[in-house]
Design an enzyme around this catalytic site. Sequence first.
Site, PDB file in Angstrom:
ATOM      1  N   PHE A  17       0.852  -1.196   0.113  1.00  0.00           N
ATOM      2  CA  PHE A  17       0.044  -0.046   0.018  1.00  0.00           C
ATOM      3  C   PHE A  17       0.751   1.294  -0.054  1.00  0.00           C
ATOM      4  CE2 PHE A  17      -2.780   3.112   2.134  1.00  0.00           C
ATOM      5  CZ  PHE A  17      -3.665   3.085   1.173  1.00  0.00           C
ATOM      6  N   ASP A  56       6.857  -2.784   8.905  1.00  0.00           N
ATOM      7  CA  ASP A  56       5.589  -2.323   8.447  1.00  0.00           C
ATOM      8  C   ASP A  56       4.456  -3.374   8.831  1.00  0.00           C
ATOM      9  OD1 ASP A  56       3.146  -1.591   7.518  1.00  0.00           O
ATOM     10  OD2 ASP A  56       3.929  -0.541   5.924  1.00  0.00           O
ATOM     11  N   HIS A  93      -0.254  -5.416   8.554  1.00  0.00           N
ATOM     12  CA  HIS A  93      -1.246  -6.665   8.340  1.00  0.00           C
ATOM     13  C   HIS A  93      -0.956  -7.817   9.374  1.00  0.00           C
ATOM     14  CE1 HIS A  93      -1.122  -5.729   3.812  1.00  0.00           C
ATOM     15  NE2 HIS A  93      -1.574  -4.777   4.407  1.00  0.00           N
ATOM     16  N   GLN A 152      -6.991   0.760  10.793  1.00  0.00           N
ATOM     17  CA  GLN A 152      -8.007   1.267  10.085  1.00  0.00           C
ATOM     18  C   GLN A 152      -9.050   0.454  10.059  1.00  0.00           C
ATOM     19  OE1 GLN A 152      -8.190  -0.344   6.844  1.00  0.00           O
ATOM     20  NE2 GLN A 152      -9.662   1.158   6.063  1.00  0.00           N
ATOM     21  N   LYS A 166      -8.572  -3.450   8.975  1.00  0.00           N
ATOM     22  CA  LYS A 166      -7.494  -4.338   9.719  1.00  0.00           C
ATOM     23  C   LYS A 166      -8.006  -5.242  10.682  1.00  0.00           C
ATOM     24  CE  LYS A 166      -4.256  -2.102   7.533  1.00  0.00           C
ATOM     25  NZ  LYS A 166      -4.987  -1.256   6.511  1.00  0.00           N
ATOM     26  N   ARG A 200       5.741  18.555  22.929  1.00  0.00           N
ATOM     27  CA  ARG A 200       5.716  19.204  24.327  1.00  0.00           C
ATOM     28  C   ARG A 200       6.004  17.952  25.393  1.00  0.00           C
ATOM     29  NH1 ARG A 200       0.093  22.090  26.098  1.00  0.00           N
ATOM     30  NH2 ARG A 200       0.668  23.432  27.776  1.00  0.00           N
ATOM     31  N   TYR A 256       4.158  25.663  27.920  1.00  0.00           N
ATOM     32  CA  TYR A 256       4.177  25.717  26.210  1.00  0.00           C
ATOM     33  C   TYR A 256       5.580  25.734  25.964  1.00  0.00           C
ATOM     34  CZ  TYR A 256      -0.579  26.886  26.691  1.00  0.00           C
ATOM     35  OH  TYR A 256      -1.906  26.797  27.038  1.00  0.00           O
ATOM     36  N   ARG A 280      -1.919  12.397  18.489  1.00  0.00           N
ATOM     37  CA  ARG A 280      -2.238  11.625  19.737  1.00  0.00           C
ATOM     38  C   ARG A 280      -3.625  10.770  19.511  1.00  0.00           C
ATOM     39  NH1 ARG A 280      -0.805  16.887  22.158  1.00  0.00           N
ATOM     40  NH2 ARG A 280      -3.111  17.514  21.751  1.00  0.00           N
TER      41      ARG A 280
END
Length: 386
Positions: A88, A159, A162, A185, A188, A217, A224, A234
């Site tokens: 992909f 990767d 799968h 996703q 999956k 951060r 900050y 996140r």
Amino acid sequence: MNVRQAPEFPEWPQYDGHEREGLIRALEQGQWWRMGGSEVDSFEREFAAFHGAPHALAVTNGTHALELALQVMGVGPGTEVIVPAFTFISSSQAAQRLGAVAVPVDVDPDTYNIDVAAAAAAVTPRTRVIMPVHMAGFLADMDALGKLSADTGVPLLQDAAHAHAARWQGKRVGEHGTVAAFSFQNGKLMTAGEGGAVLFPDSERYEAAFLRHSCGRPRTDRRYLHQVAGSNLRMNEFSAAVLRAQLGRLEGQIRTRQQRWAVLSPLLAQIDGIVPHRPDGRTDFPSHYMAMFRVPGIGEENRNALVDRLVAAGIPAFAAFRAIYRTDAFWETGAPDETVDQVAARCPNTEAISADCIWLHHRTLLAEEQALHRTAEIIADAVAAV
């Protein structure tokens, strides 16, 4: 083609009261983002332990998981990342979006995984990462890849989009001492609609990735004082709550898929003109993300027509991935200094597989055995009609 009754397949995604309980738990804790809640932290601990890794970092999606992993591994402008040509597009785009060059190499004609010799031939002084993609839940040759990495000094990024729960000679994805990226996703093996995770074998890169995924951060910052350039990758608390439930049923579903592939694969092999996926048996606990097969010589146009026939007959069939170098997106940025034809010439297996391969959604392998026999009959009829 003869008209046969469509097989019955389970719906996907699957869920039950455990997902509902998790969503309510996340809702009622009153903090819906990871810095105030507990679901993401808990999911990370559980996912890391399940895969045998010291650390896991949950992120927004699988593409971001790859991009973040590559960034903390030093990938950027002036560097190269070796990727399989049959995958992909996220595998290459994650590197390209960081300003690196994605270098496609060929895959094995039987396993569809990265050809280690081709990867070795592509290593240059600019190569920063070699990225095997564990196609359809069968791990690439981790023995040969580990040796290549040791010999060249180029680290691996698995990767594993799968390959949830898959094992290579008994070793889980997180037990190979490399960084690994996953996707959650919607299609999956476990899902919250979207989401991703990165496994880390060491604290240094995990902490670096945590900073990058949270706008640079630190966890306790109140003024900050962003330490590095980053982004907001996140995962939210609701997604993590769903994924905790999904993780709980993952291994049982995979065992069912393993049993069903042992039924479907021989049936496919009996059909004239079909060659089922022939993965490396050293993946002794495959996760079976897809049920894949080839129809050698069929050509892309006829393959696509065959997929349409199967879909019309009620089979969740899909054309296999297009070779990444045969997409406009690949050439937009971070492409090698070659032409399409030059890349294709050194990727003959990818050329063939991209034109003749079909995959069935993994919910096919959660069906009853009778449905698999009907599936094979429908495929046989469709192939005969080509």
